[in-house]
Design an enzyme around this catalytic site. Sequence first.
Site, PDB file in Angstrom:
ATOM      1  N   GLN A 124     109.915  60.396  24.010  1.00  0.00           N
ATOM      2  CA  GLN A 124     111.153  60.009  24.275  1.00  0.00           C
ATOM      3  C   GLN A 124     110.938  59.832  25.806  1.00  0.00           C
ATOM      4  O   GLN A 124     112.395  59.978  26.579  1.00  0.00           O
ATOM      5  CB  GLN A 124     112.288  60.936  23.858  1.00  0.00           C
ATOM      6  CG  GLN A 124     112.479  60.723  22.277  1.00  0.00           C
ATOM      7  CD  GLN A 124     112.772  59.197  22.103  1.00  0.00           C
ATOM      8  OE1 GLN A 124     113.580  58.395  22.874  1.00  0.00           O
ATOM      9  NE2 GLN A 124     112.585  58.748  20.800  1.00  0.00           N
ATOM     10  N   SER A 125     109.986  59.459  26.574  1.00  0.00           N
ATOM     11  CA  SER A 125     109.942  59.447  27.936  1.00  0.00           C
ATOM     12  C   SER A 125     111.011  58.122  28.566  1.00  0.00           C
ATOM     13  O   SER A 125     110.308  57.114  28.080  1.00  0.00           O
ATOM     14  CB  SER A 125     108.491  59.175  28.336  1.00  0.00           C
ATOM     15  OG  SER A 125     108.345  58.901  29.744  1.00  0.00           O
ATOM     16  N   ASN A 126     111.606  58.462  29.419  1.00  0.00           N
ATOM     17  CA  ASN A 126     112.344  57.507  30.295  1.00  0.00           C
ATOM     18  C   ASN A 126     111.157  56.564  31.119  1.00  0.00           C
ATOM     19  O   ASN A 126     111.486  55.285  31.367  1.00  0.00           O
ATOM     20  CB  ASN A 126     113.550  57.871  31.009  1.00  0.00           C
ATOM     21  CG  ASN A 126     114.432  58.587  30.058  1.00  0.00           C
ATOM     22  OD1 ASN A 126     115.034  57.989  29.047  1.00  0.00           O
ATOM     23  ND2 ASN A 126     114.724  59.838  30.372  1.00  0.00           N
ATOM     24  N   CYS A 128     108.153  56.206  30.568  1.00  0.00           N
ATOM     25  CA  CYS A 128     107.409  55.496  30.075  1.00  0.00           C
ATOM     26  C   CYS A 128     107.991  54.044  29.415  1.00  0.00           C
ATOM     27  O   CYS A 128     107.564  53.075  29.685  1.00  0.00           O
ATOM     28  CB  CYS A 128     106.648  56.046  28.562  1.00  0.00           C
ATOM     29  SG  CYS A 128     105.382  57.088  29.393  1.00  0.00           S
TER      30      CYS A 128
END
Length: 394
Positions: A124-126, A128
């Site tokens: 859930q990387s912002n 990325c």
Amino acid sequence: MISIQVKRYGMYLCVFLVMALLIPACRPSAPVRTEGMPRVEPIEASDLEERIHQFPTVPLAHLPTPLEYMPSLTRVLRGPKVYIKRDDQTGLAFGGNKARKLEFIMADVLEKKSDVVITAGGVQSNWCRSTAAAACRLKVKPILVLFKSPDSPVGTGGNLLLDRLFGADVRIVEIGDGSEIDTDVLFHRISEEEKNHGRNPYIIPIGGSSTGESMTEPLGAISYTKAFLEILKEVDRRKIKVDYILLASGSGGTQAGLVVGAKALGSSIKIVGISLSREKKPMQENISAIANETAGILKLDLTISPEEILVLDEYVFEGYGILTPEIAQAMEKVARTEGILLDPVYTGKAMAGLIDLVSRGFFRKNDGVVFLHSGGTPALFVYQDEILEMIQDN
Ligand SMILES: *Cc1c(COP(=O)(O)O)cnc(C)c1O
């Protein structure tokens, strides 16, 4: 009562006389001691702006972002005046702090004529998601290595959905079964594959904060030195009293950039980081290292020691990405008082920290605190079941 007054005036008079005698003996360059940070000769805001301007950017963010007062939250907390810097409104694919970083980083990607960016983060990387969006806009292919751990909700929605919508080449890597994953080895393997296809890859370290791989300068952190100038300009224009900027600190580039801005300008504003996962000491070391590199490339004559970095690890709670009642209640409070949405991983945790610090008397009543809303809202819906369990009246 009267005699005390007379005595006190007498004392003031003595102090005055002693001072009057001493002042001519003082050299004008005598260093002024202030608490906390060792002082350095400050530079002008225009000078700092000029130095930052030497680094190219590509326009990706809507700037300046709003700085808003939160009257209702301030009232219910009965503490300092709380403002919010809306970096959730930077505009690139739901906004967030990474849009500012990418303005500098993507300029470097284009300058090096790279046609592929490779980076990594959690599922859930912002970071990325923001990189994928920026890459699409600039016709660069995004490759995302996403680490999936068993203990945090990951889902298929939120940022992961957006990564897919941007057509990113997503490589999910399972972690947490005890085996070590060497990100460098992974990066280089992918990089070699891309080169074999005739492409020119650019590898960006996680979060765009630390230098390494293709990014040889702390370009992400510079963007937050620039953001500090933006905040200061607004604060001066509106004559707001600001004593603290509080933010969620992860890979540390955001805090490092702000710290450099504050120190270079000799500002009394203190930058307080709320650690998301790591302990205080490694955070301080990492942030000061990035800050010193940033000061270095901006040719600022200052150094920042780990002890100068204000970062708190009391609010890590159960670890990175794990929702707790404190976080859910902080999100609920800000939503119900101000109609503003925080996220469950970063800003909800930082706000839980702010609320607790207020209750513990960390701030004075006449202080002004700017809460940096660094974004992250796309992950909100991944946590819907946990949020519903932890908030009231549903
Ligand atoms: C990445 C991120 C942070 C942390 O920024 P760092 O520069 O990595 O410390 C904070 N908030 C949100 C929403 C983020 O996505």
